[in-house]
Design a protein around this motif. Structure first.
Motif, PDB file in Angstrom:
ATOM      1  N   ALA A  87       0.878  -1.370   0.057  1.00  0.00           N
ATOM      2  CA  ALA A  87      -0.095   0.123   0.020  1.00  0.00           C
ATOM      3  C   ALA A  87       0.966   1.353  -0.064  1.00  0.00           C
ATOM      4  N   ASN A  88       2.254   0.913  -0.228  1.00  0.00           N
ATOM      5  CA  ASN A  88       2.960   2.182   0.056  1.00  0.00           C
ATOM      6  C   ASN A  88       3.278   2.848  -1.441  1.00  0.00           C
ATOM      7  N   THR A  89       2.933   4.369  -1.400  1.00  0.00           N
ATOM      8  CA  THR A  89       2.989   4.937  -2.612  1.00  0.00           C
ATOM      9  C   THR A  89       4.243   5.717  -2.989  1.00  0.00           C
ATOM     10  N   ALA A  90       5.079   5.796  -1.754  1.00  0.00           N
ATOM     11  CA  ALA A  90       6.287   6.360  -1.953  1.00  0.00           C
ATOM     12  C   ALA A  90       7.082   6.124  -3.402  1.00  0.00           C
ATOM     13  N   GLY A  91       7.502   7.367  -3.855  1.00  0.00           N
ATOM     14  CA  GLY A  91       8.510   7.056  -5.011  1.00  0.00           C
ATOM     15  C   GLY A  91       7.792   6.807  -6.054  1.00  0.00           C
ATOM     16  N   MET A  92       6.480   6.465  -6.187  1.00  0.00           N
ATOM     17  CA  MET A  92       5.527   6.099  -7.240  1.00  0.00           C
ATOM     18  C   MET A  92       5.192   7.353  -8.393  1.00  0.00           C
ATOM     19  N   ASP A  93       5.163   6.966  -9.544  1.00  0.00           N
ATOM     20  CA  ASP A  93       4.699   7.966 -10.569  1.00  0.00           C
ATOM     21  C   ASP A  93       3.154   8.105 -10.255  1.00  0.00           C
ATOM     22  N   ALA A  95       0.602   7.800 -12.393  1.00  0.00           N
ATOM     23  CA  ALA A  95      -0.041   6.484 -12.740  1.00  0.00           C
ATOM     24  C   ALA A  95      -0.325   5.215 -11.612  1.00  0.00           C
ATOM     25  N   LYS A  96       1.034   5.055 -10.988  1.00  0.00           N
ATOM     26  CA  LYS A  96       0.996   3.578 -10.127  1.00  0.00           C
ATOM     27  C   LYS A  96       0.644   4.055  -8.960  1.00  0.00           C
ATOM     28  N   LYS A  97       0.629   5.474  -8.444  1.00  0.00           N
ATOM     29  CA  LYS A  97       0.180   5.652  -7.160  1.00  0.00           C
ATOM     30  C   LYS A  97      -1.394   5.559  -7.225  1.00  0.00           C
ATOM     31  N   LYS A  98      -1.942   5.980  -8.254  1.00  0.00           N
ATOM     32  CA  LYS A  98      -3.387   6.301  -8.529  1.00  0.00           C
ATOM     33  C   LYS A  98      -3.851   4.642  -8.545  1.00  0.00           C
ATOM     34  N   ALA A  99      -3.348   3.700  -9.230  1.00  0.00           N
ATOM     35  CA  ALA A  99      -3.520   2.191  -9.204  1.00  0.00           C
ATOM     36  C   ALA A  99      -3.391   1.733  -7.633  1.00  0.00           C
ATOM     37  N   THR A 100      -2.149   2.044  -6.860  1.00  0.00           N
ATOM     38  CA  THR A 100      -2.118   1.463  -5.668  1.00  0.00           C
ATOM     39  C   THR A 100      -3.353   2.120  -4.891  1.00  0.00           C
ATOM     40  N   ASN A 101      -3.617   3.271  -4.854  1.00  0.00           N
ATOM     41  CA  ASN A 101      -4.745   3.665  -3.949  1.00  0.00           C
ATOM     42  C   ASN A 101      -6.174   3.100  -4.283  1.00  0.00           C
ATOM     43  N   GLN A 102      -6.367   2.901  -5.693  1.00  0.00           N
ATOM     44  CA  GLN A 102      -7.315   2.293  -5.970  1.00  0.00           C
ATOM     45  C   GLN A 102      -7.392   0.795  -5.274  1.00  0.00           C
ATOM     46  N   ARG A 103      -6.401   0.201  -5.348  1.00  0.00           N
ATOM     47  CA  ARG A 103      -6.417  -1.299  -4.680  1.00  0.00           C
ATOM     48  C   ARG A 103      -6.547  -1.112  -3.226  1.00  0.00           C
TER      49      ARG A 103
END
Length: 220
Positions: A87-93, A95-103
């Protein structure tokens, strides 16, 4: 250890969920013990009022539990702790941050749905089982007065056994919120995180598959 912890977790979740039914007045209390005491009473009242209407309108009951839970527990923070690095979004671009937060949001919905549909329904079977909230020590009272984190303990009487549940509570403005729960010494967040990690191994690190098949207390 996980299996034993989750077995106890299942047995006690009905009691624990009795402590998430808070109204705004209770949440404003400066005494974390009173928060647990009054929330238990409030939830019992909700249970009793819902028994007659649940069959025809279960969604209203679950929605009420959802609102109450959100007032006491930061559910987003809780599920992120369970998911750990996934669930860690640190350092993500972006698009990846959005996908992780959606998960995370999807897992949160799945987690809450299971919690309410399973244990919320079991709550309706409450028939006066005993419980007791333990007073804070003098040292903990001073910590609470200073707005520092404290642990509030509650004893549940399940059949012929006694189980102690510890709620780690933190001050958030004028409210107290539960940040973690320990059941007879077992850390619930850690147990659920271990379950999540084991499921990741089972499903070849496919987070979506883990979320789709997630079941509290199950390693399948």
């Amino acid at each position: 250890m996980l299996k034993d912890t989750m077995k106890i977790f299942t047995q006690l979740m009905v009691g624990v969920m009795m402590c998430v039914g808070l109204n705004a007045t209770v949440l404003a209390s400066s005494d974390p013990v009173k928060v647990i005491e009054q929330s238990t009473k409030e939830t019992i009242a909700i249970i009793q009022a819902s028994k007659a209407t649940f069959k025809n309108n279960p969604s209203a009951y679950y929605q009420k539990l959802d609102r109450q839970l959100s007032k006491l527990i930061n559910v987003d923070s809780f599920v992120r702790k369970v998911m750990g690095s996934h669930a860690n979004t640190a350092g993500m671009d972006a698009a990846k941050k959005k996908a992780t937060n959606q998960r995370v949001d999807r897992f949160k919905r799945k987690f809450k749905t299971q919690l309410f549909s399973t244990y919320g329904t079991m709550l309706l079977g409450y028939s006066g089982q005993k419980y007791k909230v333990l007073p804070l020590s003098s040292a903990n009272k001073a910590e609470a007065s200073a707005g520092k984190p404290v642990v509030v303990s509650q004893v549940f009487y399940v059949k012929s056994k006694q189980y102690k549940v510890d709620y780690k509570m933190i001050r958030s403005g004028s409210t107290w919120k539960v940040s973690n729960i320990r059941i007879v010494g077992a850390d619930v967040t850690k147990a659920l995180r271990n379950q999540f990690n084991q499921a990741m191994k089972k499903h070849n690190n496919n987070v979506d598959r883990v979320i789709d098949t997630w079941k509290i207390g199950s390693q399948k």
